[in-house]
Design a protein around this motif. Structure first.
Motif, PDB file in Angstrom:
ATOM      1  N   LYS A 159       5.604  -8.813 -60.853  1.00 30.01           N
ATOM      2  CA  LYS A 159       4.198  -8.915 -61.209  1.00 30.01           C
ATOM      3  C   LYS A 159       3.720 -10.373 -61.239  1.00 30.01           C
ATOM      4  O   LYS A 159       4.394 -11.265 -61.774  1.00 30.01           O
ATOM      5  N   LEU A 160       2.557 -10.563 -60.652  1.00 29.73           N
ATOM      6  CA  LEU A 160       1.920 -11.877 -60.653  1.00 29.73           C
ATOM      7  C   LEU A 160       1.038 -12.032 -61.886  1.00 29.73           C
ATOM      8  O   LEU A 160       0.418 -11.067 -62.341  1.00 29.73           O
ATOM      9  N   ASP A 161       0.957 -13.245 -62.374  1.00 29.34           N
ATOM     10  CA  ASP A 161       0.018 -13.556 -63.459  1.00 29.34           C
ATOM     11  C   ASP A 161      -1.331 -13.993 -62.907  1.00 29.34           C
ATOM     12  O   ASP A 161      -2.351 -13.873 -63.600  1.00 29.34           O
ATOM     13  N   ALA A 162      -1.341 -14.514 -61.696  1.00 29.99           N
ATOM     14  CA  ALA A 162      -2.595 -14.957 -61.088  1.00 29.99           C
ATOM     15  C   ALA A 162      -2.384 -15.211 -59.605  1.00 29.99           C
ATOM     16  O   ALA A 162      -1.263 -15.447 -59.157  1.00 29.99           O
ATOM     17  N   ILE A 163      -3.478 -15.133 -58.856  1.00 33.74           N
ATOM     18  CA  ILE A 163      -3.531 -15.613 -57.480  1.00 33.74           C
ATOM     19  C   ILE A 163      -4.380 -16.872 -57.514  1.00 33.74           C
ATOM     20  O   ILE A 163      -5.560 -16.827 -57.865  1.00 33.74           O
ATOM     21  N   ILE A 164      -3.775 -18.004 -57.173  1.00 34.64           N
ATOM     22  CA  ILE A 164      -4.442 -19.297 -57.285  1.00 34.64           C
ATOM     23  C   ILE A 164      -5.132 -19.636 -55.968  1.00 34.64           C
ATOM     24  O   ILE A 164      -4.537 -19.525 -54.895  1.00 34.64           O
ATOM     25  N   ILE A 165      -6.378 -20.066 -56.079  1.00 37.47           N
ATOM     26  CA  ILE A 165      -7.165 -20.426 -54.901  1.00 37.47           C
ATOM     27  C   ILE A 165      -7.725 -21.828 -55.107  1.00 37.47           C
ATOM     28  O   ILE A 165      -8.326 -22.113 -56.151  1.00 37.47           O
ATOM     29  N   ASN A 166      -7.499 -22.715 -54.139  1.00 35.33           N
ATOM     30  CA  ASN A 166      -7.966 -24.097 -54.265  1.00 35.33           C
ATOM     31  C   ASN A 166      -9.065 -24.438 -53.254  1.00 35.33           C
ATOM     32  O   ASN A 166      -9.372 -25.614 -53.056  1.00 35.33           O
ATOM     33  N   ALA A 167      -9.634 -23.427 -52.631  1.00 36.09           N
ATOM     34  CA  ALA A 167     -10.824 -23.601 -51.786  1.00 36.09           C
ATOM     35  C   ALA A 167     -11.866 -22.635 -52.331  1.00 36.09           C
ATOM     36  O   ALA A 167     -11.725 -21.420 -52.171  1.00 36.09           O
ATOM     37  N   SER A 168     -12.883 -23.166 -52.993  1.00 35.12           N
ATOM     38  CA  SER A 168     -13.772 -22.291 -53.768  1.00 35.12           C
ATOM     39  C   SER A 168     -14.550 -21.329 -52.887  1.00 35.12           C
ATOM     40  O   SER A 168     -14.935 -20.249 -53.341  1.00 35.12           O
ATOM     41  N   GLY A 169     -14.795 -21.690 -51.622  1.00 31.40           N
ATOM     42  CA  GLY A 169     -15.449 -20.745 -50.726  1.00 31.40           C
ATOM     43  C   GLY A 169     -14.608 -19.499 -50.533  1.00 31.40           C
ATOM     44  O   GLY A 169     -15.124 -18.379 -50.497  1.00 31.40           O
ATOM     45  N   CYS A 170     -13.299 -19.678 -50.424  1.00 31.43           N
ATOM     46  CA  CYS A 170     -12.381 -18.538 -50.338  1.00 31.43           C
ATOM     47  C   CYS A 170     -12.361 -17.763 -51.646  1.00 31.43           C
ATOM     48  O   CYS A 170     -12.350 -16.528 -51.662  1.00 31.43           O
ATOM     49  N   GLY A 171     -12.370 -18.493 -52.755  1.00 30.11           N
ATOM     50  CA  GLY A 171     -12.294 -17.849 -54.066  1.00 30.11           C
ATOM     51  C   GLY A 171     -13.437 -16.895 -54.325  1.00 30.11           C
ATOM     52  O   GLY A 171     -13.246 -15.799 -54.869  1.00 30.11           O
ATOM     53  N   THR A 172     -14.648 -17.290 -53.937  1.00 27.54           N
ATOM     54  CA  THR A 172     -15.799 -16.424 -54.146  1.00 27.54           C
ATOM     55  C   THR A 172     -15.636 -15.115 -53.392  1.00 27.54           C
ATOM     56  O   THR A 172     -15.974 -14.038 -53.901  1.00 27.54           O
ATOM     57  N   THR A 173     -15.096 -15.172 -52.184  1.00 30.01           N
ATOM     58  CA  THR A 173     -14.902 -13.960 -51.388  1.00 30.01           C
ATOM     59  C   THR A 173     -13.765 -13.107 -51.926  1.00 30.01           C
ATOM     60  O   THR A 173     -13.903 -11.885 -52.059  1.00 30.01           O
ATOM     61  N   VAL A 174     -12.638 -13.711 -52.256  1.00 23.64           N
ATOM     62  CA  VAL A 174     -11.501 -12.935 -52.762  1.00 23.64           C
ATOM     63  C   VAL A 174     -11.871 -12.232 -54.066  1.00 23.64           C
ATOM     64  O   VAL A 174     -11.520 -11.066 -54.283  1.00 23.64           O
ATOM     65  N   LYS A 175     -12.610 -12.915 -54.922  1.00 18.33           N
ATOM     66  CA  LYS A 175     -13.040 -12.285 -56.169  1.00 18.33           C
ATOM     67  C   LYS A 175     -14.020 -11.136 -55.928  1.00 18.33           C
ATOM     68  O   LYS A 175     -14.253 -10.318 -56.821  1.00 18.33           O
ATOM     69  N   ASP A 176     -14.566 -11.076 -54.726  1.00 23.57           N
ATOM     70  CA  ASP A 176     -15.523 -10.020 -54.379  1.00 23.57           C
ATOM     71  C   ASP A 176     -14.874  -8.878 -53.602  1.00 23.57           C
ATOM     72  O   ASP A 176     -15.571  -7.964 -53.155  1.00 23.57           O
ATOM     73  N   TYR A 177     -13.547  -8.912 -53.440  1.00 27.11           N
ATOM     74  CA  TYR A 177     -12.869  -7.849 -52.691  1.00 27.11           C
ATOM     75  C   TYR A 177     -13.170  -6.469 -53.289  1.00 27.11           C
ATOM     76  O   TYR A 177     -13.255  -5.474 -52.563  1.00 27.11           O
ATOM     77  N   GLY A 178     -13.293  -6.376 -54.608  1.00 34.04           N
ATOM     78  CA  GLY A 178     -13.570  -5.085 -55.225  1.00 34.04           C
ATOM     79  C   GLY A 178     -14.864  -4.485 -54.712  1.00 34.04           C
ATOM     80  O   GLY A 178     -14.958  -3.264 -54.474  1.00 34.04           O
ATOM     81  N   HIS A 179     -15.881  -5.327 -54.525  1.00 34.72           N
ATOM     82  CA  HIS A 179     -17.158  -4.858 -53.980  1.00 34.72           C
ATOM     83  C   HIS A 179     -17.027  -4.556 -52.493  1.00 34.72           C
ATOM     84  O   HIS A 179     -17.519  -3.523 -52.021  1.00 34.72           O
ATOM     85  N   MET A 180     -16.376  -5.453 -51.764  1.00 29.61           N
ATOM     86  CA  MET A 180     -16.255  -5.271 -50.317  1.00 29.61           C
ATOM     87  C   MET A 180     -15.533  -3.977 -49.967  1.00 29.61           C
ATOM     88  O   MET A 180     -15.845  -3.332 -48.957  1.00 29.61           O
ATOM     89  N   PHE A 181     -14.552  -3.575 -50.790  1.00 25.19           N
ATOM     90  CA  PHE A 181     -13.741  -2.384 -50.510  1.00 25.19           C
ATOM     91  C   PHE A 181     -14.080  -1.223 -51.449  1.00 25.19           C
ATOM     92  O   PHE A 181     -13.282  -0.305 -51.612  1.00 25.19           O
ATOM     93  N   ALA A 182     -15.276  -1.254 -52.031  1.00 24.14           N
ATOM     94  CA  ALA A 182     -15.648  -0.241 -53.031  1.00 24.14           C
ATOM     95  C   ALA A 182     -15.585   1.173 -52.488  1.00 24.14           C
ATOM     96  O   ALA A 182     -15.299   2.128 -53.225  1.00 24.14           O
ATOM     97  N   HIS A 183     -15.835   1.347 -51.195  1.00 18.78           N
ATOM     98  CA  HIS A 183     -15.851   2.679 -50.597  1.00 18.78           C
ATOM     99  C   HIS A 183     -14.714   2.848 -49.583  1.00 18.78           C
ATOM    100  O   HIS A 183     -14.791   3.685 -48.684  1.00 18.78           O
ATOM    101  N   ASP A 184     -13.686   2.060 -49.753  1.00 19.25           N
ATOM    102  CA  ASP A 184     -12.533   2.077 -48.849  1.00 19.25           C
ATOM    103  C   ASP A 184     -11.342   2.733 -49.560  1.00 19.25           C
ATOM    104  O   ASP A 184     -11.191   2.594 -50.784  1.00 19.25           O
ATOM    105  N   PRO A 185     -10.485   3.445 -48.847  1.00 21.51           N
ATOM    106  CA  PRO A 185      -9.305   4.049 -49.488  1.00 21.51           C
ATOM    107  C   PRO A 185      -8.420   3.029 -50.207  1.00 21.51           C
ATOM    108  O   PRO A 185      -7.668   3.409 -51.117  1.00 21.51           O
TER     109      PRO A 185
END
Length: 444
Positions: free
Chosen positions: A256-282
């Motif tokens: 188990k991971l405690d965190a996924i670390i992101i040091n490029a904030s443009g990437c971070g905004t998108t990764v944190k939005d994966y839940g929305h992007m895949f809301a209707h995906d299996p």
């Protein structure tokens, strides 16, 4: 805002989401005060409110995007300053994302625009290809004035003098903590950042290890999908995001991971939005798991704690707040607090909420507007007389660094230096590195 979508249209989850967002807008115009393109152009259609009207009309009529709508949607930076300002909580980010997808699917761009956008999407997310393209651009730079397209000239000018070679981070690896293990984290190593400045990931790994973290680089980890997502290339973005989710979930399943670390904030905004992007995906549960673990490196260290400061430098640091960090992720205080705790004299430029004009591929696709925004940002930064500039996003670093002699480094590189790491290369190679440091400024 009143909307008139049909029941058949609202059966589409994306349209239903857009309808909800549109109905939240009350036409107040607060967004115009903080929109960079409206400040530069003074055109209502180049403000969030104006774009909302265009998007509403396009989606309600269920028609292909026309040239006018495409023009003003393309001019949006997605800096999200309007969301910070909006008193009604309009979710402009997801509305403009949906509009970009619709424009990309339905608007027939001129052939040279299509070719350029295809080229950027085919090259930048792939570090190997991007390094070759940067090398070619550096060789062609003396001939930039002969290029007929201003966007091609901008691309040649943006090529750095030094092209970063492959790093140890390009392959899956595990780096043990220094001392007792306090956390197990995975690091998103990025794509463009590897080619532009591989030292950022190296500094991040050193810093996290000294903070007691076991740092894992997942195998087969590529682009997170951010760049193509904001170009409206939905299918390509989702493929990249899905591959990144699988890579992180395999690492999480091993232990188990405690965190996924992101040091490029443009990437971070998108990764944190994966839940929305895949809301209707299996695969929505896995996407939500990854999104929930995602942390900007400064966000993580602010709660986890810095390693002991062993080499305080006292440098006068102008902190540039990347839009994707301050508006997209609402992380404002942590980077400045960490720099101050590490012994730096932190100063903040006026209008720090405004974009520098980088915005992913914006500085390549909209060079004139981008150059104006960069000039405005540089005036506010250089007015502070900093010895060094810190930022949390590689795009901002390249954009600001291309217009000033003040060295521009990643925030994590300064934190690494203060806690026992080497000086950032951009500082070491700068004449200011040999000057005595005078404690002359008050922290912001």
């Amino acid at each position: 805002m009143q909307t008139n979508f049909t029941p058949e249209q609202l059966a589409d989850p994306a349209i239903a989401t857009a309808n909800k967002i549109l109905r939240t807008c009350v036409h107040c115009g607060f967004c115009t005060a903080t929109c960079p393109t409206y400040q530069v152009l003074g055109d209502e259609l180049d403000s969030p409110r104006g774009r909302i009207y265009l998007i509403k009309d396009m989606l309600e009529a269920d028609r292909p995007a026309d040239a006018k709508t495409a023009l003003h949607v393309d001019r949006c930076l997605s800096c999200l300053a309007c969301m910070t300002t909006c008193p009604s909580g309009v979710d402009y980010m997801h509305l403009i994302d949906h509009a970009r997808v619709h424009v990309e699917r339905t608007f027939h761009r001129p052939w040279h625009d299509r070719a350029l956008r295809w080229l950027l999407a085919a090259i930048i997310p792939h570090p190997g290809r991007f390094r070759l393209a940067l090398l070619a651009a550096r060789l062609a730079r003396p001939f930039a004035r002969l290029m007929p397209d201003a966007r091609l000239r901008a691309m040649l000018r943006m090529a750095p003098a030094r092209i970063a070679g492959p790093s140890r981070d390009d392959l899956g690896a595990t780096f043990p903590p220094v001392g007792p293990r306090r956390a197990r984290v995975a690091l998103l190593t990025g794509c463009a950042q590897k080619a532009l400045d591989s030292e950022i990931n190296d500094a991040t790994i050193r810093l996290l290890r000294r903070a007691g973290c076991e740092v894992v680089i997942p195998e087969n980890l590529g682009c997170c999908g951010a760049l193509t997502h904001h170009m409206g290339r939905e299918e390509q973005a989702m493929r990249s995001a899905r591959a990144a989710i699988h890579a992180f979930l395999r690492t999480d399943a091993a232990e188990k991971l405690d965190a996924i670390i992101i040091n490029a904030s443009g990437c971070g905004t998108t990764v944190k939005d994966y839940g929305h992007m895949f809301a209707h995906d299996p695969e929505r549960e896995g996407a939500a798991r990854v999104a929930g673990l995602a942390r900007d490196v400064t966000e993580f260290l602010d709660s986890h704690g810095l390693p002991p400061v062993t080499s305080p430098q006292g440098l006068r640091v102008a902190y540039h707040a990347a839009c994707s960090l301050q508006h997209g992720q609402k992380i404002v205080a942590a980077p400045k607090s960490l720099l101050g705790a590490a012994g730096y004299q932190v100063v903040t430029p006026v209008d720090s909420h405004l974009c520098c004009g980088s915005a992913g591929t914006y500085n390549l696709l909209q060079p004139k507007l981008s150059a104006e925004l960069r000039a405005r940002k540089l005036r506010t930064i250089e007015a502070l007389g900093p010895q060094i500039v810190a930022a949390g996003n590689i795009g901002c670093m390249m954009q600001i660094g291309s217009g000033t002699d003040v060295p521009v480094v990643h925030t994590v590189q300064l934190l690494d230096w203060a806690t026992g790491g080497p000086p950032p290369p951009a500082w070491e190679s700068h004449p200011g590195a040999t000057r005595p440091i005078a404690p002359q400024a008050q922290p912001a």
